[in-house]
Design an enzyme around this catalytic site. Structure first.
Site, PDB file in Angstrom:
ATOM      1  N   ASN A 213     -30.778  -5.124 -54.918  1.00 35.21           N
ATOM      2  CA  ASN A 213     -30.918  -5.028 -56.374  1.00 35.21           C
ATOM      3  C   ASN A 213     -30.983  -6.428 -56.976  1.00 35.21           C
ATOM      4  O   ASN A 213     -30.933  -7.413 -56.255  1.00 35.21           O
ATOM      5  CB  ASN A 213     -29.760  -4.210 -56.956  1.00 35.21           C
ATOM      6  CG  ASN A 213     -28.423  -4.837 -56.605  1.00 35.21           C
ATOM      7  OD1 ASN A 213     -28.133  -5.954 -57.006  1.00 35.21           O
ATOM      8  ND2 ASN A 213     -27.624  -4.126 -55.814  1.00 35.21           N
ATOM      9  N   ASP A 282     -25.553   1.790 -53.803  1.00 39.76           N
ATOM     10  CA  ASP A 282     -24.917   3.101 -53.678  1.00 39.76           C
ATOM     11  C   ASP A 282     -25.368   3.829 -52.410  1.00 39.76           C
ATOM     12  O   ASP A 282     -24.672   4.696 -51.907  1.00 39.76           O
ATOM     13  CB  ASP A 282     -25.255   3.957 -54.900  1.00 39.76           C
ATOM     14  CG  ASP A 282     -24.486   3.487 -56.124  1.00 39.76           C
ATOM     15  OD1 ASP A 282     -23.348   3.021 -55.941  1.00 39.76           O
ATOM     16  OD2 ASP A 282     -25.023   3.562 -57.247  1.00 39.76           O
ATOM     17  N   LYS A 292     -39.522  -3.837 -36.034  1.00 36.18           N
ATOM     18  CA  LYS A 292     -40.191  -3.779 -37.337  1.00 36.18           C
ATOM     19  C   LYS A 292     -41.003  -2.487 -37.466  1.00 36.18           C
ATOM     20  O   LYS A 292     -41.760  -2.138 -36.561  1.00 36.18           O
ATOM     21  CB  LYS A 292     -41.105  -4.997 -37.466  1.00 36.18           C
ATOM     22  CG  LYS A 292     -41.711  -5.131 -38.832  1.00 36.18           C
ATOM     23  CD  LYS A 292     -42.585  -6.365 -38.933  1.00 36.18           C
ATOM     24  CE  LYS A 292     -43.404  -6.282 -40.193  1.00 36.18           C
ATOM     25  NZ  LYS A 292     -44.732  -6.805 -40.049  1.00 36.18           N
ATOM     26  N   PHE A 326     -16.778  -3.324 -62.780  1.00 30.31           N
ATOM     27  CA  PHE A 326     -17.887  -3.586 -63.698  1.00 30.31           C
ATOM     28  C   PHE A 326     -18.763  -2.348 -63.785  1.00 30.31           C
ATOM     29  O   PHE A 326     -18.743  -1.509 -62.885  1.00 30.31           O
ATOM     30  CB  PHE A 326     -18.729  -4.773 -63.197  1.00 30.31           C
ATOM     31  CG  PHE A 326     -18.103  -6.099 -63.537  1.00 30.31           C
ATOM     32  CD1 PHE A 326     -16.962  -6.528 -62.870  1.00 30.31           C
ATOM     33  CD2 PHE A 326     -18.643  -6.902 -64.520  1.00 30.31           C
ATOM     34  CE1 PHE A 326     -16.369  -7.735 -63.183  1.00 30.31           C
ATOM     35  CE2 PHE A 326     -18.061  -8.114 -64.842  1.00 30.31           C
ATOM     36  CZ  PHE A 326     -16.927  -8.535 -64.173  1.00 30.31           C
ATOM     37  N   LYS A 340     -15.520   5.868 -66.071  1.00 28.15           N
ATOM     38  CA  LYS A 340     -15.532   5.132 -64.803  1.00 28.15           C
ATOM     39  C   LYS A 340     -14.146   4.551 -64.514  1.00 28.15           C
ATOM     40  O   LYS A 340     -13.675   4.596 -63.389  1.00 28.15           O
ATOM     41  CB  LYS A 340     -16.591   4.032 -64.869  1.00 28.15           C
ATOM     42  CG  LYS A 340     -17.156   3.670 -63.537  1.00 28.15           C
ATOM     43  CD  LYS A 340     -18.500   2.946 -63.643  1.00 28.15           C
ATOM     44  CE  LYS A 340     -19.664   3.905 -63.728  1.00 28.15           C
ATOM     45  NZ  LYS A 340     -20.958   3.258 -63.759  1.00 28.15           N
TER      46      LYS A 340
HETATM   47  N1  CTP Z   1     -18.789  -0.289 -56.650  1.00 29.69           N
HETATM   48  C1  CTP Z   1     -18.161  -0.323 -55.419  1.00 29.69           C
HETATM   49  N2  CTP Z   1     -18.711   0.321 -54.355  1.00 29.69           N
HETATM   50  C2  CTP Z   1     -19.844   1.018 -54.482  1.00 29.69           C
HETATM   51  C3  CTP Z   1     -20.475   1.083 -55.732  1.00 29.69           C
HETATM   52  C4  CTP Z   1     -19.923   0.411 -56.802  1.00 29.69           C
HETATM   53  O1  CTP Z   1     -17.130  -0.948 -55.308  1.00 29.69           O
HETATM   54  N3  CTP Z   1     -20.338   1.640 -53.424  1.00 29.69           N
HETATM   55  C5  CTP Z   1     -18.164  -0.985 -57.778  1.00 29.69           C
HETATM   56  C6  CTP Z   1     -18.897  -2.199 -58.286  1.00 29.69           C
HETATM   57  O2  CTP Z   1     -18.486  -3.397 -57.647  1.00 29.69           O
HETATM   58  C7  CTP Z   1     -18.546  -2.211 -59.755  1.00 29.69           C
HETATM   59  C8  CTP Z   1     -18.505  -0.759 -60.083  1.00 29.69           C
HETATM   60  O3  CTP Z   1     -18.164  -0.097 -58.881  1.00 29.69           O
HETATM   61  O4  CTP Z   1     -17.289  -2.763 -60.012  1.00 29.69           O
HETATM   62  C9  CTP Z   1     -19.849  -0.385 -60.568  1.00 29.69           C
HETATM   63  O5  CTP Z   1     -20.015   0.905 -60.594  1.00 29.69           O
HETATM   64  P1  CTP Z   1     -21.532   1.404 -60.865  1.00 29.69           P
HETATM   65  O6  CTP Z   1     -22.389   1.012 -59.735  1.00 29.69           O
HETATM   66  O7  CTP Z   1     -21.933   1.022 -62.248  1.00 29.69           O
HETATM   67  O8  CTP Z   1     -21.249   2.833 -60.963  1.00 29.69           O
HETATM   68  P2  CTP Z   1     -21.480   3.927 -59.921  1.00 29.69           P
HETATM   69  O9  CTP Z   1     -20.171   4.295 -59.365  1.00 29.69           O
HETATM   70  O10 CTP Z   1     -22.547   3.513 -58.971  1.00 29.69           O
HETATM   71  O11 CTP Z   1     -21.942   5.051 -60.892  1.00 29.69           O
HETATM   72  P3  CTP Z   1     -23.342   5.272 -61.531  1.00 29.69           P
HETATM   73  O12 CTP Z   1     -24.231   5.469 -60.373  1.00 29.69           O
HETATM   74  O13 CTP Z   1     -23.091   6.402 -62.400  1.00 29.69           O
HETATM   75  O14 CTP Z   1     -23.712   4.060 -62.343  1.00 29.69           O
END
Ligand code: CTP
Length: 407
Positions: A213, A282, A292, A326, A340
């Site tokens: 990302n 995620d 590859k 965050f 959250k």
């Molecule tokens: N985070 C984490 N591990 C993951 C995903 C996210 O620790 N696998 C943490 C990030 O470091 C950040 C927060 O969760 O502190 C961000 O969450 P975010 O990605 O915004 O939310 P999601 O749980 O992915 O929910 P959504 O998909 O609804 O945005």
């Protein structure tokens, strides 16, 4: 937008004679942009690399380098020394560092240094072999022990063609350090152990491709810098980032979410506070090709499987630790951030709307909302990520205090 953290502050900018002297123009410009009044003092050798006229035009102050220019008013070096609130020497050459360590004042700049009794920040820049020379290193240690501050040079290809440490540190880093010296950052987190994650993760598809990302790591690195400046011990678990880590931080580099999970777990017992600024992927590809992937005419379907939510896992076993997460959202910022915080067991969620100008990925500013599990939200104005980092740490300090008061 630039925050005027240095508004009205009087800075003496000493420029010594090395190839990096030309970068003094950028430094002077940045200081002026942040509201500082800048008086440049150059050595004679520095004038061979950059003209006084350039620095005079940028700072709108006459540039001085001569001890004995007749002038009306008082004694030049004493007057300048009295005027300045902080002194920044960039670049600081081996020669100047040596003179300072020996207490020699044989030109205007070195004499002002002798007459100056407030914070002095030196930014060495020189050839790698010179920088590593034990005499130069001893002089740096001597000055550090006497309370002089340093921004270490960074590594890279030098003007002389050699590779290694010796390049003048980036302007941002120099100015941030000067700001923290001038603005008197409190040492209110002395001894607190803070685990910070930053940057993106990379989830490989094959040996050459990955899913990732747009996170740059700027926010997490800013929190790390602010925490170190306030006296904390910092472990920074960082996904791939082009940023140089702030000095004094222990960096654990990782690539994938799984590696980040492992590194975070290894340091979680140790920490008092965890700040999870990383943009963790995620999902990851369910399978990773050993070789590859070759293109074919047909569509390619990727099956992604979820990564573990590291933050939520920490939230479940946090004990007395303070956990900050965050959230990057594009709509219903406050409500989602509160949810959250509740769902993930975070004490604070720093949420930002990544569609807003001045917030989000790869910019130096942010517009954040603090959201708490009890439903409270506080909206903050646009500010530099370093300033936001300090606001987050102010909050961490208050949350720790409240935790201690409640037994
Ligand atoms: N985070 C984490 N591990 C993951 C995903 C996210 O620790 N696998 C943490 C990030 O470091 C950040 C927060 O969760 O502190 C961000 O969450 P975010 O990605 O915004 O939310 P999601 O749980 O992915 O929910 P959504 O998909 O609804 O945005």
């Amino acid at each position: 937008m630039v925050t005027l953290m240095l508004a009205g502050r009087r800075v003496i900018l000493g420029v010594a004679g090395g190839i990096a002297a030309y970068k003094a123009a950028e430094i002077a410009g940045t200081l002026v942009k942040r509201g500082a009044e800048v008086q440049v003092i150059m050595t004679r050798a520095a004038r061979e690399f950059i003209t006084p006229l350039t620095l005079q035009t940028i700072t709108r102050h006459e540039v001085a380098s001569d001890m004995f220019t007749p002038r009306s008013g008082g004694v030049a070096h004493i007057e300048v020394a009295r005027w300045g609130e902080a002194m920044l020497i960039a670049p600081a050459t081996a020669n100047l560092i040596g003179k300072m360590a020996a207490g020699i004042g044989d030109d205007l700049l070195s004499t002002i240094v002798l007459a100056f009794d407030r914070s002095v920040l030196l930014c060495p820049a020189m050839n790698t072999t010179m920088y590593r020379n034990p005499v130069v290193q001893r002089n740096i240690r001597t000055l550090s022990a006497l309370g002089y501050h340093f921004v270490e040079p960074c590594s890279g290809r030098l003007a002389c063609g050699e590779e290694g440490p010796g390049r003048l540190a980036p302007t941002d880093e120099i100015v941030a350090k000067l700001e923290s010296l001038l603005c008197g950052v409190p040492r209110d987190l002395a001894g607190v152990r803070i685990l910070i994650t930053a940057g993106p993760t990379r989830e490989p598809l094959d040996p050459v491709r990955y899913i990732s990302n747009r996170s740059s790591g700027k926010m997490g690195y800013a929190v790390a810098r602010a925490a170190v400046d306030r006296g904390a011990y910092v472990v920074l678990v960082s996904g791939p980032s082009a940023l140089s880590p702030p000095p004094g931080v222990k960096v654990v580099p990782v690539e994938t979410a799984e590696e980040m999970h492992l590194a975070v777990n290894q340091h979680f017992e140790w920490c008092d506070v965890a700040v999870k600024a990383a943009a963790v992927a995620d999902y990851r590809p369910q399978t990773q090709a050993g070789g590859k992937l070759k293109k074919r005419a047909a569509n390619l379907t990727l099956i992604l499987e979820p990564n573990r939510d590291i933050l939520a896992e920490l939230g479940r076993r946090k004990g007395r630790r303070i956990i900050v997460g965050f959230a990057a959202e594009t709509e219903q910022l406050e409500a989602r951030a509160v949810l959250k915080a509740q769902k993930k067991g975070a004490d604070l969620i720093v949420a930002n709307d990544v569609t807003k100008l001045g917030a989000g990925f790869d910019v130096d500013t942010n517009i954040a909302v603090f959201a708490y599990p009890d439903g409270r939200t506080v909206s903050l104005p646009l500010m530099e990520k370093l300033a936001l980092a300090h606001r987050i740490l102010d909050e961490v300090r208050e949350l720790r205090k409240a935790g201690a008061d409640n037994g």
